[in-house]
Design a protein around this motif. Sequence first.
Motif, PDB file in Angstrom:
ATOM      1  N   THR A 317      35.069  77.021  31.217  1.00 52.81           N
ATOM      2  CA  THR A 317      35.758  75.897  31.807  1.00 52.81           C
ATOM      3  C   THR A 317      34.751  75.123  32.632  1.00 52.81           C
ATOM      4  O   THR A 317      33.917  75.733  33.288  1.00 52.81           O
ATOM      5  N   THR A 320      35.201  71.930  38.505  1.00 51.54           N
ATOM      6  CA  THR A 320      35.275  70.649  39.205  1.00 51.54           C
ATOM      7  C   THR A 320      35.858  70.897  40.590  1.00 51.54           C
ATOM      8  O   THR A 320      36.352  71.992  40.870  1.00 51.54           O
ATOM      9  N   ALA A 322      38.500  69.883  41.548  1.00 49.69           N
ATOM     10  CA  ALA A 322      39.936  70.083  41.384  1.00 49.69           C
ATOM     11  C   ALA A 322      40.311  71.503  40.999  1.00 49.69           C
ATOM     12  O   ALA A 322      41.378  71.987  41.371  1.00 49.69           O
ATOM     13  N   ASN A 323      39.453  72.174  40.237  1.00 56.00           N
ATOM     14  CA  ASN A 323      39.853  73.513  39.793  1.00 56.00           C
ATOM     15  C   ASN A 323      39.097  74.654  40.492  1.00 56.00           C
ATOM     16  O   ASN A 323      39.095  75.779  40.020  1.00 56.00           O
ATOM     17  N   ASP A 325      39.863  76.344  42.855  1.00 59.12           N
ATOM     18  CA  ASP A 325      40.779  77.434  43.213  1.00 59.12           C
ATOM     19  C   ASP A 325      40.825  78.538  42.171  1.00 59.12           C
ATOM     20  O   ASP A 325      41.089  79.690  42.483  1.00 59.12           O
ATOM     21  N   HIS A 326      40.567  78.147  40.911  1.00 58.13           N
ATOM     22  CA  HIS A 326      40.584  79.149  39.845  1.00 58.13           C
ATOM     23  C   HIS A 326      39.628  80.300  40.124  1.00 58.13           C
ATOM     24  O   HIS A 326      39.805  81.409  39.641  1.00 58.13           O
TER      25      HIS A 326
END
Length: 894
Positions: A317, A320, A322-323, A325-326
């Motif tokens: 993946t 970014t 935005a992610n 948190d993953h």
Amino acid sequence: MTKTLLLIDGNSLAFRAFYAMHNQLDRMISHNGLHTNALVAFNNFFDKIVDKLQPDYALVAWDAGKGISTFRGKIFSDYKGGRQTTPPELSEQFPYLRKMVDLHGIHSYELPSFEADDIIGTYAKKAEQAGLLTTIITGDRDLTQLVSDRVLVQVTKKGVTDLDAYTPDFLAKKWAGISPAQVIDMKALTGDSSDNYPGVTKVGEKTALRLLNKYGSLDGIYKNVDSMKASKLKENLVNDRDTAYRAQTLATIKCDAPVEIALEDLVVKPIDFQKLIEFYEELDFKVQLAKIHSMQKSGMIPENDEVDNDHKTNYFTELTAANLDHLTEIKDYLTVYFQTDSENYHQASILAFVIGNEQAGYFVSDDIQLLNSSVVRKLFTSSIPKYVFNAKELTVLLDHLGLKINNIQFDFLLVSYLLNTTDNDNKLSTLASRFKIYIESDDDVFGSKSKFKIPESEVLFKHLSQKASAISRLYAPSLRELKDNEQEDLYYKIELPLSDVLARMEINGIKLDQAELSDLGKEFDEKISDLEQRIYKEAGEKFNINSPKQLAELLFVKMQIPPIKRTKTGFSTAASVLEELADKYPFVALILQYRQFAKLNSTYVKGLLDVVDKNDSKIHTRYLQTLTQTGRLSSVDPNMQNIPDRDEEGKRIRKAFVPSHPGWQIFGSDYSQIELRVLAHVTDDDNLKKAFAEGEDIHAATARSIFGLDPSTKITFEQRRRAKAVNFGIVYGISDFGLAQRLGISRQEGKEIIETYFREFPKVRDWIDSIIALAHKQGFVETIAHRRRYLPEIHSKNFNLRSFAERTATNTPIQGSAADIIKIAMINMDKVLAEKNLKSKMLLQVHDELIFECPPEEISILESLVPKIMDSAVKLRVPLKVEAHHGDNWYDEK
DNA sequence: TGAATCACG
DNA sequence: ACGTACGTGATTCAA
């Protein structure tokens, strides 16, 4: 499109392949003990040819058996007589060669009582009639008799890859106007020494060509032989008429052999990659396996269902803001890999990074700022075990970003180095292939060094996720092996903690006084140009003094000085040679001086000023922790382990290495005779142990022993010098010749000294014998910390290779154990500096010495602390002795 | 790219 | 009988 046929002379090519890689014979052995040199060369060549020609039909022809069973053997019983029998190392490869051809979808074929040539000739004729274009690959020029507009014969020149393409025109050019049909009559006249049949007496290539150009053919010659004027040649022609015609028959390739496969059945079948992979795995063909894998990954060939099933879809993946948190889903362990644009990580840029694991997947990005996020920082400093490839590099890169990483548990680079140092290129793709994990090489993705290109991000990211996934999957199998080898302590207690110590030494660097060094450089420059002028004057001409070739020409040809030593390419001009000449030819002394200053200036003045970090005026070397075969470190960019020390002029370079804070000192500490102490320990020799226990000068003690001097006698300089050479010799794997050479004594005297030594130190001889026996038995030797060195060449039939392996079998436990000891000392030293909150910094390691910089108030602390830590690093059967010094710079530290 | 040379332990 | 002491790295020349 005209269809094409490829015909290969299997035997001829196999022989070429075998001898092209004959020097590698003993190194290229599969895990089953099969020699693979011919297989590798044949396979690579085969792939290349098939790839280039893309033939519709193909066949590899093999000889059926010995000469006597072919029709040629019936005509001439001594056909191919006197030939050396095929070496067993090649014979054993033949069945595999055929299998290899078969797995490539190509027919192998042989026919009782016919040779490969005849099979090739027969199919070439059939193909010609069918309108195909044929290419023949062979090492045998006989086959050029088949050349035509539709048949091309490629003959290997040197090795296997260099080919001559014979067309009718090329043949005519090569052999003074001869036609393919005349090739046979050439052979009829000259005979063939390799096939062991004679032609006409005294007729060689030149005479044969002349005759054929005049009379056209063998028949033409004999039609006109009566009208030739009387000569020895005429006599020979007449006498040897039958021999010539027999030779003609032997040389003629049969084009009507009773072959059983129809031409159209020679169609090339698609490769069964599943089976080919299994075959390559059996032979340990790492490079070929990696190639197949990368072709599968890039979709050039179908992906294999059974291999690597779990990781076919190597997903990632893009990370970014935005992610981010993953990342919190990452549990158990975290694999981290940073991709830089160059090897030297002190000045490299980070192109992209990947973090993740097999369960949570991999997150890739080229936005370096993301690393500064609290999520990532927390993850890096968390107690989650980290898996990496090259912990030291990562630590330095993170330091540049002001980041830290905690609990690195798995460094695959370190682990693979400990498992096996041989053929270690320090590359993830190659090291992973040892565990049957295949990823694309950096060279494939970025291009080789000179043409480094950053690929588009999709390609780059995919590559990084592959790397990270490989590291994750390598953990279990590689640590398993580490445990089996009893190398866990070596890894967890020495190498892994050391990598962190080294990272901080490199980051700290050592300050260089650039003005001091430049001034020295100017002084050297003047000396060099002065010497240059004097040398040109004495020589009577200008020449490049730096060119050994031009210098040798001047000394040994123009000046007629008798040469002393040879190199591979000519006369040696090495210092040892020039020193011998200097007394008789004062001019030679100038060259020695020139060499000395030229070396100092280019390597140490210019060289160091080139690599100094302009921001902090420091030298940040890189220690290579996974390179040497013995366990020592090495140092590059620049090498800080070979700064001049032996000659006064060179030593002055050291004045430029200074503390990084005003008023501080350079502090150095070195082991005294560590290798001989290790020798005393491993051999448990009483005499040697006693000498060290009593704190004797070991070379003097050795002199007493081998020259039979009682304790009251004073040892002369010469006696000590000889004893010192003997001690070095013992550590390096002595020979009487080598010792004699070095001491300028006779071989007999050398031999006697060695024998006396072994009488005086009997357990040393016992140990040497037993370690060599052990190396033969288990194939490797170990240091005191279970560091391994494999010695495959110990089983070689080649005396030189085997002897070398035996010497390394004795040297490696000694040199390597000494390396173990100082590594332990460094870790302990680093720890105690931190515990005591000292400002002193460890800067350099030079195999048996450590260099620090320290504030004046810590001098006295280091003076007791450093030797204590170093001499207590391990407990040996003899004491370790350490000496310490300090000064304003590295020169004054002595 | 390899050979020769020379710097260090 | 064989060739001839171990481990490194950098620079230069000449293919």
